[in-house]
Structure formats: C-alpha cells, structure tokens
Design a protein around this motif. Structure first.
Motif, PDB file in Angstrom:
ATOM      1  N   GLY A  21       1.318   2.802 -31.327  1.00  0.00           N
ATOM      2  CA  GLY A  21       1.206   2.107 -30.058  1.00  0.00           C
ATOM      3  C   GLY A  21      -0.214   1.858 -29.603  1.00  0.00           C
ATOM      4  O   GLY A  21      -0.463   0.934 -28.831  1.00  0.00           O
ATOM      5  N   SER A  22      -1.150   2.680 -30.055  1.00  0.00           N
ATOM      6  CA  SER A  22      -2.541   2.514 -29.655  1.00  0.00           C
ATOM      7  C   SER A  22      -3.323   1.625 -30.624  1.00  0.00           C
ATOM      8  O   SER A  22      -4.516   1.393 -30.429  1.00  0.00           O
ATOM      9  N   THR A  23      -2.676   1.143 -31.659  1.00  0.00           N
ATOM     10  CA  THR A  23      -3.273   0.184 -32.595  1.00  0.00           C
ATOM     11  C   THR A  23      -2.335  -1.022 -32.693  1.00  0.00           C
ATOM     12  O   THR A  23      -1.317  -1.093 -32.014  1.00  0.00           O
ATOM     13  N   ASP A  24      -2.669  -1.958 -33.561  1.00  0.00           N
ATOM     14  CA  ASP A  24      -1.808  -3.133 -33.752  1.00  0.00           C
ATOM     15  C   ASP A  24      -0.596  -2.831 -34.623  1.00  0.00           C
ATOM     16  O   ASP A  24       0.240  -3.713 -34.841  1.00  0.00           O
ATOM     17  N   LEU A  25      -0.481  -1.610 -35.107  1.00  0.00           N
ATOM     18  CA  LEU A  25       0.612  -1.273 -36.002  1.00  0.00           C
ATOM     19  C   LEU A  25       1.979  -1.474 -35.346  1.00  0.00           C
ATOM     20  O   LEU A  25       2.942  -1.882 -35.993  1.00  0.00           O
ATOM     21  N   TYR A  26       2.073  -1.213 -34.049  1.00  0.00           N
ATOM     22  CA  TYR A  26       3.373  -1.332 -33.386  1.00  0.00           C
ATOM     23  C   TYR A  26       3.907  -2.764 -33.408  1.00  0.00           C
ATOM     24  O   TYR A  26       5.118  -2.994 -33.299  1.00  0.00           O
ATOM     25  N   LEU A  27       2.997  -3.751 -33.555  1.00  0.00           N
ATOM     26  CA  LEU A  27       3.425  -5.152 -33.588  1.00  0.00           C
ATOM     27  C   LEU A  27       4.232  -5.477 -34.832  1.00  0.00           C
ATOM     28  O   LEU A  27       4.872  -6.528 -34.891  1.00  0.00           O
ATOM     29  N   ARG A  28       4.201  -4.609 -35.834  1.00  0.00           N
ATOM     30  CA  ARG A  28       5.035  -4.814 -37.013  1.00  0.00           C
ATOM     31  C   ARG A  28       6.480  -4.396 -36.759  1.00  0.00           C
ATOM     32  O   ARG A  28       7.345  -4.633 -37.604  1.00  0.00           O
ATOM     33  N   TYR A  29       6.723  -3.750 -35.624  1.00  0.00           N
ATOM     34  CA  TYR A  29       8.059  -3.227 -35.342  1.00  0.00           C
ATOM     35  C   TYR A  29       8.694  -3.835 -34.095  1.00  0.00           C
ATOM     36  O   TYR A  29       9.888  -4.132 -34.081  1.00  0.00           O
ATOM     37  N   VAL A  30       7.919  -3.993 -33.022  1.00  0.00           N
ATOM     38  CA  VAL A  30       8.471  -4.449 -31.749  1.00  0.00           C
ATOM     39  C   VAL A  30       7.546  -5.499 -31.138  1.00  0.00           C
ATOM     40  O   VAL A  30       6.402  -5.673 -31.568  1.00  0.00           O
ATOM     41  N   LYS A  31       8.050  -6.179 -30.090  1.00  0.00           N
ATOM     42  CA  LYS A  31       7.227  -7.185 -29.420  1.00  0.00           C
ATOM     43  C   LYS A  31       6.124  -6.522 -28.613  1.00  0.00           C
ATOM     44  O   LYS A  31       6.193  -5.329 -28.266  1.00  0.00           O
ATOM     45  N   ALA A  32       5.108  -7.309 -28.266  1.00  0.00           N
ATOM     46  CA  ALA A  32       3.908  -6.763 -27.640  1.00  0.00           C
ATOM     47  C   ALA A  32       4.206  -6.081 -26.311  1.00  0.00           C
ATOM     48  O   ALA A  32       3.578  -5.086 -25.957  1.00  0.00           O
TER      49      ALA A  32
END
Length: 239
Positions: A21-32
């Motif tokens: 969540g603190s990097t761009d990695l979460y964008l591979r899983y959920v919307k911004a």
C-alpha cells in the motif's frame, strides 16, 4: 499452528500489505482509491500479531497455559510463509495480452460524451475513444487527431489490437477493452508492448469472436513505444 506461529504469519501478511500500500505494488491488485484500506488492513493485522505475542507471553508468565501440551509442527510448514516474501520482493505483472485475448471486450456505452479539449492531438483514454467510436459513430470525435495509449495484443491470425484492462474494484474483475488497428501499423509488434498511437477515427469495426462485442478501429498516423504506466489498469468506469 500454535499461537506464536499464527502471530508471525499475521505480522508478515500485515507487513506485506503495508509495503504494497505504501508503494505502487498495490495497483497490481486493486484500484487506486483503495490504497488507504490496504494500508489500514495491514496495520490492523500487525497490531493483532503484536497483541497475540503479548498475550502469549503474559499467559506463560502466569502459568495459565501449563496444562496445555502443544504438538510441535513440522518445520517444513514454515515454507507456507514463502509466498509472503514473494509478495514483498517480486511485483506480479499486470494482466496483459494473454488474458485480453481470452476474454471478450467489455466496452460499455457511455452515458454522455464530454466535449473534446482544445489542441491536437487530443489525448483520450483508450476506453473513452472506443466508447465514442463504437456508440457515437465518431460524431464527438470528428476529424480531430487523437492520441491513445495501451498495450499490444495479437490474435491467432496476427490481427493487432490496442488494449487496456478496465476494472471496477480489483484485478480479479479486470476486463479488456479492445481497439482494432488500421492505417500506418508499426512494422514490428510484440504482445504486451505499450504504445502511444496518434491517428483519427475510422468507422471500421468488427465483432469480438469471444463474446460478439463491438471492437472499433483506430486509423494510425503515428506511433511510439512508451513505458508501462504507473497504474496499468483503466479506472474511468469508476469516475
């Protein structure tokens, strides 16, 4: 698993979620827009893990757990935490051409067509262009020069498409929106390569063989490779 092992797994899962969540990695899983929830859920898991360790130590000091005889788990069970380290260290690729060609285009008719901004080429999302081209007959596009960005997909016959994966919530529900290509098509196309195309509307269209959905075309006049965007998914359906 015993309580200590559960606490370790909880801590690792929570740490992985906070890291994502603190990097761009979460964008591979959920919307911004879900970033705060991802971080918040990770923090809750970390707190739960620390509370579990504190409770177990307190119980051990008071001797309340002496009558319980825990069985030692096989050490190989700790291999279950390896996927968590993979989540932290290795960013999974975004859905690409393989998924796009096996799923029917999910183009939706827009509720309205906003006026195009001034200046040529006008930059539109691929989903916006496709909706205008398929359902508005190109009337809101006119003869404007347009720039769209997406990744390349080639079907079994070598027909090229430019694609964006659109999502409502998370990557699990991502669906492709496809635009066929005509005009000055690049001489060499590699699947999953990201391109910025400039061109104009054309009334050419076809039907997706997967679900018979409309696939509009784009008449290319120029092209250039571009890096994959920070957020590889299109979230315009959420706006």
């Amino acid at each position: 698993m015993n309580r200590q092992a559960q606490a370790v797994v909880l801590f690792l899962v929570g740490g992985a979620m906070v890291h994502a969540g603190s990097t761009d990695l979460y964008l591979r899983y959920v919307k911004a827009g879900l970033q705060p929830l991802v971080i918040g859920a990770g923090v809750v898991l970390i707190v739960a893990a620390l509370a579990t360790v504190w409770y177990e130590r307190k119980r051990a000091k008071t001797g309340s757990g002496k009558e319980v005889h825990a069985h030692r788990e096989p050490r190989v069970a700790w291999l279950l935490v390896l996927p968590l380290f993979a989540l932290i260290l290795v960013a999974p690729p975004a859905l690409g051409s393989y998924s796009a060609l096996r799923t029917g285009t999910s183009l939706q008719e827009p509720l309205a067509y906003a006026p195009l901004p001034a200046g040529d080429p006008v930059r539109l999302s691929l989903v916006d262009y496709a909706g205008r081209a398929a359902y508005d007959g190109g009337r809101s596009l006119g003869d404007r020069r347009i720039a769209i960005t997406g990744f390349v997909a080639l079907d079994g016959k070598g027909t090229p498409y430019l694609v964006r994966m659109a999502l409502n919530c998370c990557a699990a529900d991502a669906q492709p929106v496809k635009v066929g290509l005509t005009g000055r098509i690049p001489p060499v196309l590699q699947p999953d390569t990201w391109l910025e195309l400039t061109g104009t509307y054309t009334d050419k269209r076809t039907r997706d063989p997967v679900n018979e959905g409309i696939i509009p075309f784009f008449d290319i006049t120029g092209f250039k490779p571009v890096p994959a965007p920070r957020d590889p998914y299109d979230e315009s359906w959420n706006n």
